[in-house]
Design an enzyme around this catalytic site. Structure first.
Site, PDB file in Angstrom:
ATOM      1  N   ASP A   1      21.437  17.632 -52.965  1.00  0.00           N
ATOM      2  CA  ASP A   1      21.442  18.897 -53.684  1.00  0.00           C
ATOM      3  C   ASP A   1      22.061  18.718 -55.072  1.00  0.00           C
ATOM      4  OD1 ASP A   1      21.119  21.901 -53.492  1.00  0.00           O
ATOM      5  OD2 ASP A   1      23.279  21.819 -53.847  1.00  0.00           O
TER       6      ASP A   1
ATOM      7  N   GLU B   1      22.112  -1.043 -46.123  1.00  0.00           N
ATOM      8  CA  GLU B   1      22.757  -1.746 -45.019  1.00  0.00           C
ATOM      9  C   GLU B   1      22.137  -1.384 -43.676  1.00  0.00           C
ATOM     10  OE1 GLU B   1      26.835  -0.675 -45.098  1.00  0.00           O
ATOM     11  OE2 GLU B   1      27.188  -1.378 -47.149  1.00  0.00           O
TER      12      GLU B   1
END
Length: 535
Positions: free
Chosen positions: A198, A250
């Site tokens: 956002d 990751e």
């Protein structure tokens, strides 16, 4: 589910949890309600869902005022319900994107409560943007209307680019950065496939808090020329997203970051989706484009060119929880600009024209190469609730603008599933947090499933055909056509949209795949119609 760059051609469906499905009859949508309805989205044919905020919140801004980023508001369920939703979605082959609100917290967040208690000059206040002075530190205005600074009884001011209950975080503080890296990992460990970020362009402010006399616009209206305003699109945001990207990388499975960044021109927006930053950014110039061939072609070309330059996919979107639904927006004459909501006494759209154009716009959008975002209910042809009584409005923009802007409630009304059920199937009781208009029965899912020509079946057919012909991973080639129309080829599909006053011809020998409305008696494409065909 395959884990390669799935987002590059995905169709992602936005769920506004308050208004999707209510499992317990309290009038508020919830996570168990969403989970129960996920098979419907699998049948529709989307690839992923994006959930607007469901975190603990006082709900001053419908959950975009977050009090705890690692929890679920009891109104919506529990962390266990979130886990079940994610697991169920994955079992159905749907990925899950959650909203993240890093620009500001709720004033009820533990950090802000600690800042108030600790007082001026304390380490706790360094996490937010506090300033001293007898007058506001500058002239910045809130997106929701009024000053962007709130004074406390101790004399300090704090910045809130949105509601006063949404204090802006200080992203120059290392503790803020570390906290959000941990929040990312918290949800990634629970299995989410990505984050819609956002106000992604707002985290870093000009260090001098330089005065800015123009309105602090976030939902469109920024001028493409000149430097960005001091509260938006500052260079430092990119360092943040590079660090976030390293965290997502990751994890296996193609986890993604999606920017809500109201940035112009497209070349600046594309900087958010460089290879080591975010994966996607919403294409707001396309959403705000008028229903006109020339303007749309220019935006399509510039969007594709800007994203191609950085190797990113282009996104396409027509509606979301912040704008008037496109089935109503397109019912006005083209080029009238963004409307801050529609209410009783306001000019009203032509509902029939709006839906006709919305269906044509959807077929045009879904034929473009890249990724597409749908907003819940648009597959039903839902219009804006333009007769919502002012006394039930909850968007803070309504009050903060002095009742000038109607706000966004009209696009957030709970959606209809069953025409003859309580709350049109939204929940087991005849209750909804915003009142549904009686006309909702005509749009209910059970009135459209299996009905040839219904908007729902048009969407379902378009998504199936889009996948079969791999339009999302294709390439656009413009074709010559009549003035006032657009025509292009994407792979083996030819697309023609007629914006003009006169019918236009399809290429010779075209075999119709889909049409937003029937062709005329001579086989020509009528006004405000899109056709997919094969040669």
């Amino acid at each position: 589910m395959p884990t390669e760059a799935w987002w590059r051609d995905a169709v992602i469906y936005q769920i506004y949890p308050r208004s999707f499905a209510d499992s317990d009859g309290d009038g508020m949508g919830d996570l168990p309600g969403i989970t129960a309805r996920l098979p419907e989205l699998r049948r529709l044919g989307v690839d992923a869902i994006w959930l607007s905020p469901f975190y603990p919140s006082p709900q001053h801004d419908a959950g975009y005022d977050v009090a705890d980023y690692r929890g679920v508001d009891p109104r919506f369920g529990s962390l266990g319900d979130a886990d079940k939703l994610i697991d169920t979605a994955h079992e159905l082959g749907l990925r899950v994107i959650v909203d993240l609100v890093p620009n500001h917290t709720s004033s009820e967040h533990a950090w802000f409560r600690a800042a108030l208690a600790a007082g001026p000059g304390s380490p706790e206040r360094q996490r937010y943007i506090f300033r001293d002075g007898a007058e506001p530190p500058n002239s910045w205005q809130s997106v929701f209307g009024g000053p962007a600074w709130e004074r406390l009884p101790d004399g300090q001011w704090y910045l809130h680019l949105f509601d006063a209950s949404q204090p802006d975080l200080n992203w120059d503080h290392p503790e803020v950065r570390a906290e959000f890296l941990d929040i990312l990992r918290f949800w990634l460990d629970r299995g989410v496939d990505g984050f819609r970020v956002d106000v992604a362009h707002g985290l870093i402010k000009d260090a001098d808090l330089t005065d800015w006399t123009a309105p602090s616009v976030v939902l469109g209206g920024l001028e493409p020329a000149g430097p960005p305003p001091p509260m938006w699109d500052q260079e430092g945001v990119h360092e943040i997203y590079r660090q976030w990207r390293s965290v997502l990388d990751e994890y296996p499975g193609g986890r993604i970051l999606v920017a809500e960044a109201w940035v112009q021109p497209e070349e600046r927006l594309a900087r958010y989706v460089r290879p080591d930053e975010m994966h996607q950014a919403f294409n707001f110039p396309y959403l705000e484009a008028p229903w006109a061939a020339t303007e749309l072609r220019e935006i399509i070309d510039s969007s594709l060119a800007a994203n191609d330059e950085v190797g990113a996919t282009t996104t396409w979107v027509l509606s979301n929880h912040d704008v008037v639904r496109h089935a109503s927006r397109l019912g006005f004459p083209p080029g009238e600009g963004r409307r801050p909501g529609i209410g009783i006494g306001d000019p009203q759209p032509d509902a029939g024209l709006g839906l006709r154009r919305a269906r044509a716009a959807t077929l045009l959008m879904l034929a473009l190469p890249g990724s597409a975002y749908l907003y819940q209910g648009e597959e039903l042809g839902l219009p804006e609730h333009t007769g919502l009584p002012d006394e039930v409005r909850q968007d803070p923009a309504w009050e903060r603008s002095g009742h000038v802007e109607r706000g966004r409630d009209g696009c957030r009304v709970p959606i209809p599933w069953e025409a003859d059920a309580p709350s049109f199937g939204f929940g087991p009781a005849d209750a909804s947090w915003l009142p549904q208009p009686a006309v909702w029965a005509e749009y209910a899912l059970d009135r459209q499933v299996g009905v040839p020509g219904s908007t729902y079946e048009l969407y379902r057919s378009a998504l199936r055909t889009r996948r079969t012909h791999e339009l999302g991973s294709g390439e656009l080639v413009w074709l010559a056509t009549d003035p006032g129309a657009l025509a292009f080829r994407n792979g083996d599909v030819v697309v023609v949209t007629n914006f003009g006053d006169e019918p236009v011809a399809l290429p010779g020998g075209a075999q119709i795949l889909l049409s937003s409305e029937p062709l005329d008696a001579g086989g020509l494409v009528p006004t405000d119609v899109t056709v997919w065909a094969m040669l």
